[in-house]
Design a protein around this motif. Structure first.
Motif, PDB file in Angstrom:
ATOM      1  N   LYS A  54      43.507  48.402  54.641  1.00 34.27           N
ATOM      2  CA  LYS A  54      42.966  47.054  54.418  1.00 34.27           C
ATOM      3  C   LYS A  54      41.868  47.081  53.357  1.00 34.27           C
ATOM      4  N   GLU A  55      40.978  48.061  53.466  1.00 36.06           N
ATOM      5  CA  GLU A  55      39.868  48.150  52.517  1.00 36.06           C
ATOM      6  C   GLU A  55      40.378  48.429  51.104  1.00 36.06           C
ATOM      7  N   TRP A  56      41.367  49.335  50.997  1.00 34.06           N
ATOM      8  CA  TRP A  56      41.951  49.649  49.686  1.00 34.06           C
ATOM      9  C   TRP A  56      42.610  48.422  49.073  1.00 34.06           C
ATOM     10  N   LEU A  57      43.370  47.661  49.876  1.00 34.62           N
ATOM     11  CA  LEU A  57      44.044  46.464  49.376  1.00 34.62           C
ATOM     12  C   LEU A  57      43.024  45.421  48.922  1.00 34.62           C
ATOM     13  N   LYS A  58      41.981  45.241  49.735  1.00 31.64           N
ATOM     14  CA  LYS A  58      40.934  44.274  49.374  1.00 31.64           C
ATOM     15  C   LYS A  58      40.282  44.650  48.045  1.00 31.64           C
ATOM     16  N   ASN A  59      39.937  45.927  47.887  1.00 29.25           N
ATOM     17  CA  ASN A  59      39.271  46.371  46.663  1.00 29.25           C
ATOM     18  C   ASN A  59      40.161  46.189  45.441  1.00 29.25           C
ATOM     19  N   ARG A  60      41.468  46.415  45.602  1.00 23.04           N
ATOM     20  CA  ARG A  60      42.383  46.252  44.464  1.00 23.04           C
ATOM     21  C   ARG A  60      42.528  44.777  44.084  1.00 23.04           C
ATOM     22  N   ILE A  61      42.468  43.888  45.070  1.00 23.13           N
ATOM     23  CA  ILE A  61      42.624  42.458  44.784  1.00 23.13           C
ATOM     24  C   ILE A  61      41.382  41.892  44.108  1.00 23.13           C
ATOM     25  N   ILE A  62      40.197  42.325  44.545  1.00 21.53           N
ATOM     26  CA  ILE A  62      38.966  41.731  43.996  1.00 21.53           C
ATOM     27  C   ILE A  62      38.440  42.493  42.782  1.00 21.53           C
ATOM     28  N   ALA A  63      38.979  43.689  42.509  1.00 19.47           N
ATOM     29  CA  ALA A  63      38.491  44.485  41.378  1.00 19.47           C
ATOM     30  C   ALA A  63      38.764  43.781  40.054  1.00 19.47           C
ATOM     31  N   LYS A  64      37.961  44.112  39.032  1.00 20.06           N
ATOM     32  CA  LYS A  64      38.132  43.518  37.714  1.00 20.06           C
ATOM     33  C   LYS A  64      39.457  43.945  37.087  1.00 20.06           C
ATOM     34  N   LYS A  65      39.946  43.109  36.172  1.00 24.37           N
ATOM     35  CA  LYS A  65      41.229  43.397  35.515  1.00 24.37           C
ATOM     36  C   LYS A  65      41.159  44.710  34.746  1.00 24.37           C
ATOM     37  N   GLU A  66      40.021  44.969  34.110  1.00 28.52           N
ATOM     38  CA  GLU A  66      39.897  46.196  33.317  1.00 28.52           C
ATOM     39  C   GLU A  66      39.940  47.442  34.194  1.00 28.52           C
ATOM     40  N   ASP A  67      39.676  47.276  35.507  1.00 24.64           N
ATOM     41  CA  ASP A  67      39.747  48.398  36.448  1.00 24.64           C
ATOM     42  C   ASP A  67      41.072  48.430  37.204  1.00 24.64           C
ATOM     43  N   GLY A  68      42.030  47.606  36.775  1.00 28.51           N
ATOM     44  CA  GLY A  68      43.342  47.591  37.419  1.00 28.51           C
ATOM     45  C   GLY A  68      43.463  46.633  38.581  1.00 28.51           C
ATOM     46  N   GLY A  69      42.457  45.765  38.773  1.00 29.12           N
ATOM     47  CA  GLY A  69      42.513  44.804  39.868  1.00 29.12           C
ATOM     48  C   GLY A  69      43.072  43.463  39.434  1.00 29.12           C
ATOM     49  N   ALA A  70      43.076  42.516  40.382  1.00 25.83           N
ATOM     50  CA  ALA A  70      43.565  41.165  40.079  1.00 25.83           C
ATOM     51  C   ALA A  70      42.416  40.201  39.812  1.00 25.83           C
ATOM     52  N   GLN A  71      41.179  40.607  40.164  1.00 26.31           N
ATOM     53  CA  GLN A  71      39.970  39.787  39.991  1.00 26.31           C
ATOM     54  C   GLN A  71      40.132  38.428  40.671  1.00 26.31           C
ATOM     55  N   LEU A  72      40.661  38.465  41.915  1.00 22.25           N
ATOM     56  CA  LEU A  72      40.813  37.256  42.717  1.00 22.25           C
ATOM     57  C   LEU A  72      39.780  37.261  43.834  1.00 22.25           C
ATOM     58  N   LEU A  73      39.707  36.175  44.577  1.00 21.00           N
ATOM     59  CA  LEU A  73      38.798  36.055  45.722  1.00 21.00           C
ATOM     60  C   LEU A  73      39.590  36.306  46.999  1.00 21.00           C
ATOM     61  N   PHE A  74      38.978  37.026  47.935  1.00 18.80           N
ATOM     62  CA  PHE A  74      39.718  37.531  49.099  1.00 18.80           C
ATOM     63  C   PHE A  74      38.778  37.596  50.294  1.00 18.80           C
ATOM     64  N   ARG A  75      39.244  37.073  51.435  1.00 14.54           N
ATOM     65  CA  ARG A  75      38.455  37.188  52.670  1.00 14.54           C
ATOM     66  C   ARG A  75      39.376  37.065  53.873  1.00 14.54           C
TER      67      ARG A  75
END
Length: 660
Positions: free
Chosen positions: A32-53
């Motif tokens: 869960k923590e890994w998925l959350k971090n990937r969703i909220i991470a910046k695009k330049e870091d490979g994330g989606a830069q979305l909001l998640f809760r």
């Protein structure tokens, strides 16, 4: 200058939830923590830069049942940059349609920094889905906590999570206020009126709006056929020579309505912006598998599967299976004819009113069997097409549609062709056609709308009782909505809806000269179909993700093919009529030649009409040509700028050479 996500603040403390992600109950915390971090991470870091809760906070989880549900949203800036990334086309202040860019956002009609209505909710949910699907594995070898769920660079994380059973489902939330407004203008008040197609598009997206637009257009296009067919049914039933005029009108009608629809469709999709959306390079479909390798076109690492293996599966397994199913369909058809002979013999022996009603029973039973066989075959066709392992979703859909259309065409119409051209029993043909058409329409209304709606109402009552029993001080409105919607059925797309209209079009056009009342029954059915399908979309199924579409796709070709087949069948039926045969009592060869000549002439007329009616209205053609010209001019200016810069650099380089 291109604006990047890293240069902007796209975080918000609170956000409007748009999409729900449901995880399995036993998912590990590290996952869960890994998925959350990937969703909220910046695009330049490979994330989606979305909001998640999570749906529930810690206090609420103690009070309410934790369902492992998470909410996803995005900031306004993130949405606008996402709109640019997916290539959304919007109307500019000069009334032209252009691809949206964040840098030129002030040039677009309706845009305001303080206004959140520039993008529809359906477009926002489509952007979030696009971003989630484009979350790719970087250097991870597996999903944390699940060593058996392997990953490789470039693999879609969401697809891997879904196939591994870690993510149960991802679905967009309804907007209850907007949905209520749409329902009020759509189907809650039964009246003969146009549908709010633009409102449907704004809420559900272009694909579903195009289906309802086509359903409405097709229904109104059937009215002339129904009006003309009614007097033929009432007054000149046995005079088949008079049906030549009706059949000829039918053939011209079927061509004109399809061509006019293409023009109307182009007008709508230009206004919506999807006619101008550039087609993206297709990624491999979720179910595609193979040996990991390098794609020679993209240079990316992805599964590779030899095409010869796919062809072997198609021709050695799928094709024989389809042929076997077609044979079984014909075998069931012959059983139906045995039942017809039995019922007719029973009626002739007794002659009672009860046995006269019994004459319709074989056709009703056969119609029900046809519907059951169609649905069972659909599951088999989906399994086979998935097993064939097509790389692209478009290839998968094309093979599936071909399999289903061939079987459905034979299953639904083979008995009618047999009655018409082998038994040559026009009375039985009329009876069978009427029974098959009406029975199939009633069954579709029950199975597709009424039964799911009843089951959904029962589930809604259970959830509300459960919420009332909790007696909590928490505002559980959102919680109740999510729990209700997650148990709703998933809308599987417009395939079955278009298939139903395709078969209806076949019943109306193939044997129009024998049963002109078919169009009237189709009109009556479609007026209720509009409302039942609207109810199904709003109250029975989860809200589907919006999908941009520029047309009804391969179904346009399917309807056009059916109209060509209808030319042949109607000409043959008229040529078999006693009145036409009486004109050629001696020479049947002359009759056949004349029928073939008329059939070729009508086909030629169809193709001339199709060629003469442009697919796009003139004003749309002009706008598209102007945009293409402007794009070429912009490209020329860019090239000239580069050339000028290079020429400026040359004197400097030559000066340096002289100095040395």
């Amino acid at each position: 200058m291109k604006v990047t996500l890293s240069a902007l603040n796209t975080s918000e403390s609170s956000f409007t939830p748009l999409v729900v992600i449901e995880l399995a109950q036993d998912v590990k915390e590290e996952t869960k923590e890994w998925l959350k971090n990937r969703i909220i991470a910046k695009k330049e870091d490979g994330g989606a830069q979305l909001l998640f809760r999570p749906l529930l906070n810690k206090y609420e989880q103690e009070t309410l049942e934790n369902q492992n549900l998470y909410l996803v949203g995005a900031s306004k800036i993130r949405m606008l940059l996402g709109a640019e990334a997916v290539g959304l086309v919007k109307e500019c202040n000069d009334n032209t349609m252009r691809a949206f860019t964040y840098r030129t956002r002030q040039n677009f009609k309706g845009f305001d920094d303080n206004n959140d209505d520039f993008l529809t909710m359906a477009e926002c949910q489509f952007i979030i889905k696009h971003e989630l699907e484009n979350l790719r594995a970087k250097d991870e070898k597996m999903i944390p906590g699940y060593p058996q769920a392997k990953l490789y660079p470039g693999k879609s994380l969401l697809r891997r999570l879904l196939t591994s059973g870690i993510v149960i489902q991802v679905f967009p939330l309804h907007d209850n206020e907007a949905l209520k407004k749409l329902e009020d203008s759509w189907y809650t008040r039964f009246a003969l009126k146009y549908q709010p197609i633009d409102g449907i598009r704004g809420y559900f997206g272009e694909t579903i709006a195009l289906y309802f637009g086509f359903l409405e257009y097709f229904t109104f296009a059937l009215i002339p056929m129904a009006v003309i067919g009614l007097p033929y049914y009432l007054f000149v039933w046995e005079d088949y020579d008079k049906y030549v005029i009706f059949a000829s009108f039918n053939l011209i009608w079927s061509t004109v309505i399809l061509e006019v629809w293409k023009r109307g469709c182009a007008d709508m999709t230009y206004r919506w912006g999807t006619l101008l959306m550039k087609r993206k390079f297709e990624e491999p479909r979720p179910g595609f598998h193979g040996v990991l390798g390098i794609n020679p076109i993209t240079g990316k690492e992805e599964p590779l599967y030899p095409s010869y293996k796919r062809q072997l599966r198609i021709y050695l397994v799928s094709l024989p299976f389809v042929c076997l199913c077609l044979y079984f369909s014909l075998y069931v058809m012959m059983i139906y004819f045995d039942l017809e002979v039995w019922a007719l013999g029973l009626h002739e022996n007794s002659g009672s009113e009860w046995t006269s009603v019994l004459l319709y029973v074989p056709s009703i039973i056969y119609a029900i069997v046809i519907e059951i066989m169609n649905r069972l075959y659909r599951y088999a066709a989906e399994f086979l097409t998935s097993w064939e392992n097509h790389r692209l979703e478009s290839a998968y859909q094309n093979h599936l549609i071909l399999k289903v259309l061939v079987f459905n065409f034979l299953n639904c119409f083979a008995s009618l062709f047999y009655i018409a051209f082998v038994l040559k029993d026009m009375k039985l043909l009329r009876q069978s056609l009427a029974t098959l058409l009406i029975t199939s329409q009633i069954l579709n209304q029950i199975v597709e709308s009424l039964l799911p709606y009843w089951l959904q109402r029962k589930h809604g009552v259970r959830v509300k009782r459960k919420m009332q029993a909790l007696k909590t001080d928490i505002d559980a409105t959102l919680y109740e909505q999510v729990i209700l919607e997650k148990e709703m059925g998933t809308y599987l797309g417009t395939f079955d809806d278009y298939l139903e209209l395709f078969l209806q079009f076949g019943y109306v056009s193939l044997f129009s000269c024998v049963y002109p009342l078919a169009a009237a029954f189709a009109v009556l059915n479609n007026f209720t179909e509009v409302n039942s399908d609207a109810l199904k979309m709003c109250r029975v199924f989860k809200r589907p993700f919006s999908e941009p579409s520029a047309s009804i796709g391969v179904w346009q070709l399917a309807f056009e093919t059916m109209s060509v087949i209808s030319v042949v069948t109607n000409c043959a039926l008229i040529g078999m009529s006693p009145q036409v045969n009486a004109v050629f009592p001696e020479s049947k060869a002359d009759l056949i030649l004349i029928v073939v000549a008329v059939e070729h002439a009508l086909l030629a007329l169809k193709f001339i009409l199709a060629f003469a009616i442009p697919d796009k209205p003139r004003h749309i053609q002009v706008k598209l040509a102007r945009l293409e010209f402007e794009s070429l001019e912009a490209l020329k200016q860019q090239q000239m700028k580069l050339v000028t810069e290079n020429l400026k650099e040359e004197p400097k380089e030559s000066g340096k050479e002289k100095a040395t």
